[in-house]
Design a protein around this motif. Structure first.
Motif, PDB file in Angstrom:
ATOM      1  N   TYR B  10       0.848  -1.181   0.000  1.00  0.00           N
ATOM      2  CA  TYR B  10       0.000   0.000   0.000  1.00  0.00           C
ATOM      3  C   TYR B  10       0.880   1.226   0.000  1.00  0.00           C
ATOM      4  O   TYR B  10       1.808   1.349   0.794  1.00  0.00           O
ATOM      5  N   TYR B  12       0.656   5.365  -0.060  1.00  0.00           N
ATOM      6  CA  TYR B  12      -0.130   6.591  -0.171  1.00  0.00           C
ATOM      7  C   TYR B  12       0.751   7.815  -0.195  1.00  0.00           C
ATOM      8  O   TYR B  12       0.367   8.878  -0.594  1.00  0.00           O
ATOM      9  N   ASP B  13       1.962   7.592   0.258  1.00  0.00           N
ATOM     10  CA  ASP B  13       2.858   8.709   0.400  1.00  0.00           C
ATOM     11  C   ASP B  13       3.586   8.962  -0.920  1.00  0.00           C
ATOM     12  O   ASP B  13       4.667   8.475  -1.144  1.00  0.00           O
ATOM     13  N   LYS B  14       2.966   9.752  -1.815  1.00  0.00           N
ATOM     14  CA  LYS B  14       3.544   9.955  -3.138  1.00  0.00           C
ATOM     15  C   LYS B  14       4.859  10.715  -3.054  1.00  0.00           C
ATOM     16  O   LYS B  14       5.771  10.499  -3.832  1.00  0.00           O
ATOM     17  N   THR B  46      -2.795   0.841   9.022  1.00  0.00           N
ATOM     18  CA  THR B  46      -3.101   0.730   7.594  1.00  0.00           C
ATOM     19  C   THR B  46      -3.396  -0.732   7.239  1.00  0.00           C
ATOM     20  O   THR B  46      -4.326  -1.024   6.495  1.00  0.00           O
ATOM     21  N   ASN B  55      -9.436   0.073   3.264  1.00  0.00           N
ATOM     22  CA  ASN B  55      -8.340   0.491   2.404  1.00  0.00           C
ATOM     23  C   ASN B  55      -8.223  -0.488   1.246  1.00  0.00           C
ATOM     24  O   ASN B  55      -8.500  -1.668   1.424  1.00  0.00           O
ATOM     25  N   THR B  58      -2.440  -1.242  -3.085  1.00  0.00           N
ATOM     26  CA  THR B  58      -1.863  -0.855  -4.366  1.00  0.00           C
ATOM     27  C   THR B  58      -1.483  -2.113  -5.145  1.00  0.00           C
ATOM     28  O   THR B  58      -1.649  -2.205  -6.350  1.00  0.00           O
TER      29      THR B  58
END
Lengths: 289, 280
Positions: B10, B12-14, B46, B55, B58
């Protein structure tokens, strides 16, 4: 020694009302408590949830004022409303959840925030921020965003924010409850160092008994009353009484007591792992004599 | 195997381009008490938010009862009743005017009739030991421990097969900690509910779990029985964690040359082991 914080016969009551505003009952959260804490001491307040320890702590920086009795912080009566900001500058408070205390976008901004409110000149604020961050070992994170930090790091930033205001005393209400083991250790190490090296008085509220083995004095609260007071060695001698109050003791203390109860000549109380191991060694030798 | 995490990632932190979860795989059996431990920010929260599809990964997926829960036509609404999440802060989960109404909320949302809803709410409150005289008080007037019980009841009223508890004892005193953890254990023992516990307390984890998963910077670091995990003191400390205090005491005795077992997690077992193995 100088009494930095003193409470005399402090009682705090609050009124509970129903939906229509009628008085349902009056709760006595703190009941006739007198304690004194000397300048430079590190003390702990313990007690089960609802014992009144947090309510008492809120009196020590004038977040609450007593219904009866008096609280003095560095000689100032906390019921003197004109001195509230003096008191809060002298006695800062750190809470349980680090996420509720951090306001700045960058660590050093957050740490300087309290000083700004005190009206201190900008150059001096920066000096204080640098010193405060160094004192909790967070200087290298000064440019970071607080939400990138771990729980233990965030708590140390909160502590630095208070240190920057140069308080005489820091009150910490369960500062390690939300942290992982490493974070807990970092926070306890940081406040111990502030106490030993910079002579800041520390008042620590916690459920973790291992954290308070080294403090100067422990106050035990139950149902709003102060029920025990003494050095860790004195307080942790009373394993049965503490258990009755819904509290625990350090694991080494408990094991030492149980070994003693099983008939071994262990001198009580045992406070640390190392003490326990050496007591076990001594108990073995004493049998051969 | 009831729940399988299959190469779950996963991101989320681009900005950081770091994976919050990085190729995590494990399986959880029905009726187990499994603990997930790890430093703050290790990805635990998470991770558990994937268990009922709050959630979406990815990469990789989760299988629940043999089915891929991220398949297009999987019934994720039904899944959320089967896998119940109890969040860390009760104040984020409680919102109704009374305790009873609050517990009714979940089953009402399942579309059950009023009678069934009320019955389930009553049973759930009884199960966690909330006294009748608290049913019609505001949940916000309760103590931290009571609030925790009510949030657990709110999830139980949906009759979940899996109960996920995120730091259920943080901030509670020893008596309340034990009470909350005993509720979880009773649900497993009596009703066969699978329990997933997220915790920072090594003592609690050691005492209650069958199986422990250790997370570190988004990766799975260890996965095994209580004995297997707490044998790895150095690995745990590297990951900001620790071993229970009793275990540390036994290890210190061992270092001093006493031949004691170090797989010990509470004071009573420590005392028994010391009396048995050390000749006085």
């Amino acid at each position: 020694m100088n009494k930095l914080v003193k409470t005399q016969d402090v009682t705090y009551e609050y009124v509970r009302r129903d939906d229509d505003g009628n008085v349902e009952n009056i709760v006595t959260a703190v009941d006739d408590v007198s304690i004194s804490i000397e300048d430079g001491q590190m003390v702990a307040i313990i007690g089960h949830n609802g014992s009144g320890k947090s309510t008492l702590a809120k009196h020590l920086n004038a977040l609450l004022t007593p219904t009866e009795g008096t609280v003095w912080v560095d000689g100032i009566d906390t019921s003197d409303e004109s001195r509230v900001w003096d008191i809060r500058q002298k006695a800062g408070m750190v809470l349980q959840n680090p996420d509720n205390q951090i306001v700045g976008q960058v660590v050093e901004e957050d740490v300087g925030f309290g000083c700004e409110n005190l009206g201190i000149k900008t150059e001096e604020i920066w000096e204080r921020v640098v010193d405060a961050l160094k004192s909790v070992d967070m200087y290298e994170y000064r440019g970071s965003s607080p939400n990138k930090l771990s729980g233990g790091q965030k708590q140390r930033v909160s502590i630095a924010g208070i240190i920057a205001m140069k308080p005489k005393c820091i009150i910490l209400d369960e500062p390690t409850a939300m942290l992982d083991p490493k974070g807990r250790k970092e926070v306890i190490d940081a406040i111990t160092r502030l106490n030993k090296e910079e002579n800041v008085t520390i008042i620590l509220i916690t459920h973790n008994m291992e954290e308070i083995i080294g403090v100067d004095r422990i106050f035990v609260m139950d149902k709003g009353k102060l029920v025990m007071e003494g050095t860790p060695r004195e307080v942790f001698s009373e394993v049965d009484k503490l258990t009755e109050l819904g509290l625990t003791v350090p694991e080494a203390t408990l094991i030492g007591k149980k070994l003693y109860d099983s008939g071994l000549p262990i001198s009580l109380p045992v406070l640390t792992k190392e003490e326990l191991v050496s007591e076990i060694g001594r108990a073995r030798l004493s049998k051969f004599r | 195997m009831l729940l399988i995490a299959d190469h779950l990632s996963y991101k989320y932190d681009k900005l950081n381009k770091k994976n919050v979860l990085d190729d995590v795989s494990f399986s959880i059996n029905k009726g187990e008490i499994v603990s997930i431990i790890g430093h703050t920010g290790s990805g635990k929260s998470t991770l558990i938010e994937h268990f009922n599809a709050l959630n979406t990964p990815t990469e990789g997926t989760i299988y629940y009862d043999g089915k891929d829960i991220f398949e297009k036509d999987y019934d994720r609404k039904a899944l959320r009743a089967k896998v119940g999440l109890v969040f860390q802060y009760p104040d984020h989960q409680l919102f109704e005017e009374t305790v009873y109404k609050d517990v009714c909320f979940g089953p009402t949302n399942l579309g059950l009739d009023k009678k069934e809803v009320e019955l389930r709410a009553y049973e759930a409150l009884k199960k966690v030991g909330v006294e009748d005289d608290l049913f019609f008080t505001s949940p916000f007037e309760l103590s931290g421990g009571q609030k925790k019980k009510v949030t657990i009841a709110g999830v139980l009223a949906m009759k979940p097969e899996v109960l996920v508890l995120d730091e259920p004892t943080a901030g509670l005193d020893p008596k309340w900690r034990e009470e909350i953890l005993n509720i979880a254990k009773r649900l497993r023992d009596e009703d066969g509910v699978t329990i997933i516990l997220v915790s920072h307390s090594m003592e609690d984890v050691a005492r209650y779990s069958d199986h422990i998963i250790v997370m570190d910077h988004g990766k799975k670091l260890l996965d095994g029985t209580v004995d297997e995990v707490f044998e790895q003191a150095e690995v745990l400390r590297e990951a900001s964690l620790d071993i229970p205090e009793s275990t540390a005491i036994m290890r210190l005795l061992r270092k001093e040359g006493y031949m004691v077992n170090t797989a010990i997690y509470d004071a009573d077992s420590a005392v028994r082991e010391i009396r048995q193995k050390i000749r006085f």
